[in-house]
Design an enzyme around this catalytic site. Sequence first.
Site, PDB file in Angstrom:
ATOM      1  N   GLU A  83       0.845  -1.197   0.000  1.00 51.81           N
ATOM      2  CA  GLU A  83       0.000   0.000   0.000  1.00 51.81           C
ATOM      3  C   GLU A  83       0.881   1.247   0.000  1.00 51.81           C
ATOM      4  O   GLU A  83       1.789   1.372   0.834  1.00 51.81           O
ATOM      5  CB  GLU A  83      -0.920   0.016   1.221  1.00 51.81           C
ATOM      6  CG  GLU A  83      -1.720   1.291   1.413  1.00 51.81           C
ATOM      7  CD  GLU A  83      -2.551   1.677   0.205  1.00 51.81           C
ATOM      8  OE1 GLU A  83      -2.420   2.840  -0.243  1.00 51.81           O
ATOM      9  OE2 GLU A  83      -3.311   0.829  -0.312  1.00 51.81           O
TER      10      GLU A  83
ATOM     11  N   LYS B  79      -2.420   5.034   2.903  1.00 47.57           N
ATOM     12  CA  LYS B  79      -2.805   4.549   4.227  1.00 47.57           C
ATOM     13  C   LYS B  79      -3.628   3.281   4.102  1.00 47.57           C
ATOM     14  O   LYS B  79      -4.499   3.174   3.241  1.00 47.57           O
ATOM     15  CB  LYS B  79      -3.605   5.618   4.977  1.00 47.57           C
ATOM     16  CG  LYS B  79      -2.786   6.828   5.414  1.00 47.57           C
ATOM     17  CD  LYS B  79      -3.667   7.779   6.211  1.00 47.57           C
ATOM     18  CE  LYS B  79      -2.854   8.957   6.742  1.00 47.57           C
ATOM     19  NZ  LYS B  79      -3.698   9.889   7.528  1.00 47.57           N
ATOM     20  N   LEU B  80      -3.360   2.342   4.984  1.00 44.63           N
ATOM     21  CA  LEU B  80      -4.140   1.117   5.060  1.00 44.63           C
ATOM     22  C   LEU B  80      -5.619   1.468   5.239  1.00 44.63           C
ATOM     23  O   LEU B  80      -5.963   2.326   6.045  1.00 44.63           O
ATOM     24  CB  LEU B  80      -3.645   0.285   6.246  1.00 44.63           C
ATOM     25  CG  LEU B  80      -4.203  -1.120   6.408  1.00 44.63           C
ATOM     26  CD1 LEU B  80      -3.820  -1.998   5.236  1.00 44.63           C
ATOM     27  CD2 LEU B  80      -3.709  -1.730   7.723  1.00 44.63           C
ATOM     28  N   GLY B  81      -6.464   0.816   4.476  1.00 43.03           N
ATOM     29  CA  GLY B  81      -7.894   1.126   4.526  1.00 43.03           C
ATOM     30  C   GLY B  81      -8.379   1.816   3.276  1.00 43.03           C
ATOM     31  O   GLY B  81      -9.572   1.793   2.964  1.00 43.03           O
TER      32      GLY B  81
ATOM     33  N   GLY C 224     -23.610  16.318 -10.930  1.00 35.52           N
ATOM     34  CA  GLY C 224     -23.778  14.866 -10.859  1.00 35.52           C
ATOM     35  C   GLY C 224     -24.826  14.490  -9.831  1.00 35.52           C
ATOM     36  O   GLY C 224     -24.720  14.878  -8.667  1.00 35.52           O
TER      37      GLY C 224
ATOM     38  N   LYS D 202     -20.019   9.506   5.582  1.00 29.40           N
ATOM     39  CA  LYS D 202     -21.137   9.145   6.460  1.00 29.40           C
ATOM     40  C   LYS D 202     -21.044   9.865   7.798  1.00 29.40           C
ATOM     41  O   LYS D 202     -22.066  10.148   8.440  1.00 29.40           O
ATOM     42  CB  LYS D 202     -21.202   7.631   6.654  1.00 29.40           C
ATOM     43  CG  LYS D 202     -21.881   6.900   5.505  1.00 29.40           C
ATOM     44  CD  LYS D 202     -21.276   7.266   4.167  1.00 29.40           C
ATOM     45  CE  LYS D 202     -21.874   6.618   2.973  1.00 29.40           C
ATOM     46  NZ  LYS D 202     -21.216   7.055   1.722  1.00 29.40           N
TER      47      LYS D 202
ATOM     48  N   HIS E  48     -42.794  -4.678  16.510  1.00 32.05           N
ATOM     49  CA  HIS E  48     -43.578  -3.441  16.443  1.00 32.05           C
ATOM     50  C   HIS E  48     -43.234  -2.545  17.637  1.00 32.05           C
ATOM     51  O   HIS E  48     -43.102  -3.038  18.751  1.00 32.05           O
ATOM     52  CB  HIS E  48     -45.070  -3.785  16.487  1.00 32.05           C
ATOM     53  CG  HIS E  48     -45.962  -2.585  16.534  1.00 32.05           C
ATOM     54  ND1 HIS E  48     -46.218  -1.803  15.424  1.00 32.05           N
ATOM     55  CD2 HIS E  48     -46.659  -2.018  17.558  1.00 32.05           C
ATOM     56  CE1 HIS E  48     -47.026  -0.826  15.761  1.00 32.05           C
ATOM     57  NE2 HIS E  48     -47.314  -0.923  17.061  1.00 32.05           N
TER      58      HIS E  48
END
Length: 459
Positions: free
Chosen positions: A38, A41-43, A178, A55, A436
């Site tokens: 890599e 960065k890892l991820g 977009g 998010k 419910h």
Amino acid sequence: MVQTTDQTYDIVILGGGSGGYACALRAAELGLTVALVEKDKLGGTCLHRGCIPTKALLHAAEVADSAREGAKFGVNTSLESIDMAGVHKYKDGVISRLYKGLQGLVKSAAIDYVEGEGRLSSPATVTVGDRVLTGRNVVLATGSYAKSLPGLELGPRIMTSDQALTLDFVPEKVVVLGGGVIGVEFASVFNSFGAAVTIVETLPRLVAAEDEAISKQLERSFKKRKITAKTGVKFAGAQGTDTGVTVSLESGETIEADLLLVAVGRGPVTDGLGYEEAGVNVDRGFVLADERCRTNVAWVRAVGDIVPGLQLAHRGFAQGIFVAEDIAGLEPAPIVESGIPRVTYCDPEIASVGLTQEQAEKVHGEVSTYEYNLGGNGKSQILQTQGFVKLVRAKDGAVVGVHMIGARMGEQVGEAQLIVGWEALPDDVASLIHAHPTQNEALGEAHLALAGKPLHAHA
């Protein structure tokens, strides 16, 4: 001087994003020898410039809306301001904790983690600086980048999602170029933070990959939120300054804004990495691979965003696990692309799995559909959200598509995936008891109705 390692690994993986690290961890778990390369960065993108940071921004946006709208729930709150430094501190804290956890996982596994820019130097070798890593199998997992348009120069007021994730102010007016997943998510964030947002989309509807009914509901919901969506219009150009931008459309209309966010999709990171020189078939930058993630070159696999199809972190993650298990001889079943769950985290959320109505009609011929309106769902009324659950069923057969829109509907896509993946009949799901009051009940109610026994709905 280039040094070839004495060790020949079972797998050398180029790219440490969702697909690459998942493949490495699962392969190590299965006792295979692994080198993971890599350069950043890892991820990868998902953790650092994609899923997780966006998010986090969307959750901050939800908190802002809750503060602004507290009075309609009888709670007298108000939104004082958006502190972008504080938002980024929260967002970066989430990323940091996940990053440290992932680093710990890789460190504790029997993985040779190699930091540096790697290149496929032959079908069996990856060169990283002065090291040559040899593998019995090589997995390409180099991910994607935020695309722009030819001739559109990025600058302080014209940016992609990469730059938008570190924006230190809230613009008053934003144009989002977009109307796909990235575009509508950022439009939702900017609107919640107080900006006036206009989306410009060439295609005739927003989130055009989703079922048409979903697009129509999203456009209605965005209109209520005062997000302007200009669909079926073509972008002509943009002129940016240090303080703003003028966006031109082919119709002759111009839009003045503080910021232009370019959200025209993501392109594969494959250029200059030696793939074609090693004989790997590449089409418009994408690595061509079959249902078992095999390229045309023996022992070279490809996973994630560089392979044509859904550009989703969990797709790459699943493909990485699949490849590790396939190389280990476990013979896993191929991943069915249409069975991969899809969530768009704007407000309202969109969640879907399986075929749209249009796709199902092409595959199955005659289909039946049912839309259960969230107006009949108690928890949705508590949350004050609007939307529906749409089911698509092959004639007298299984449910082949589930499409949902409304606050928090992404949390329901797990059961929807089981329904589609296990080819459930409406009666199969109708017989299950859904708690419910939950939004999960909406899935049960929709299947009750499609099975011919509606409860809180009309037949």
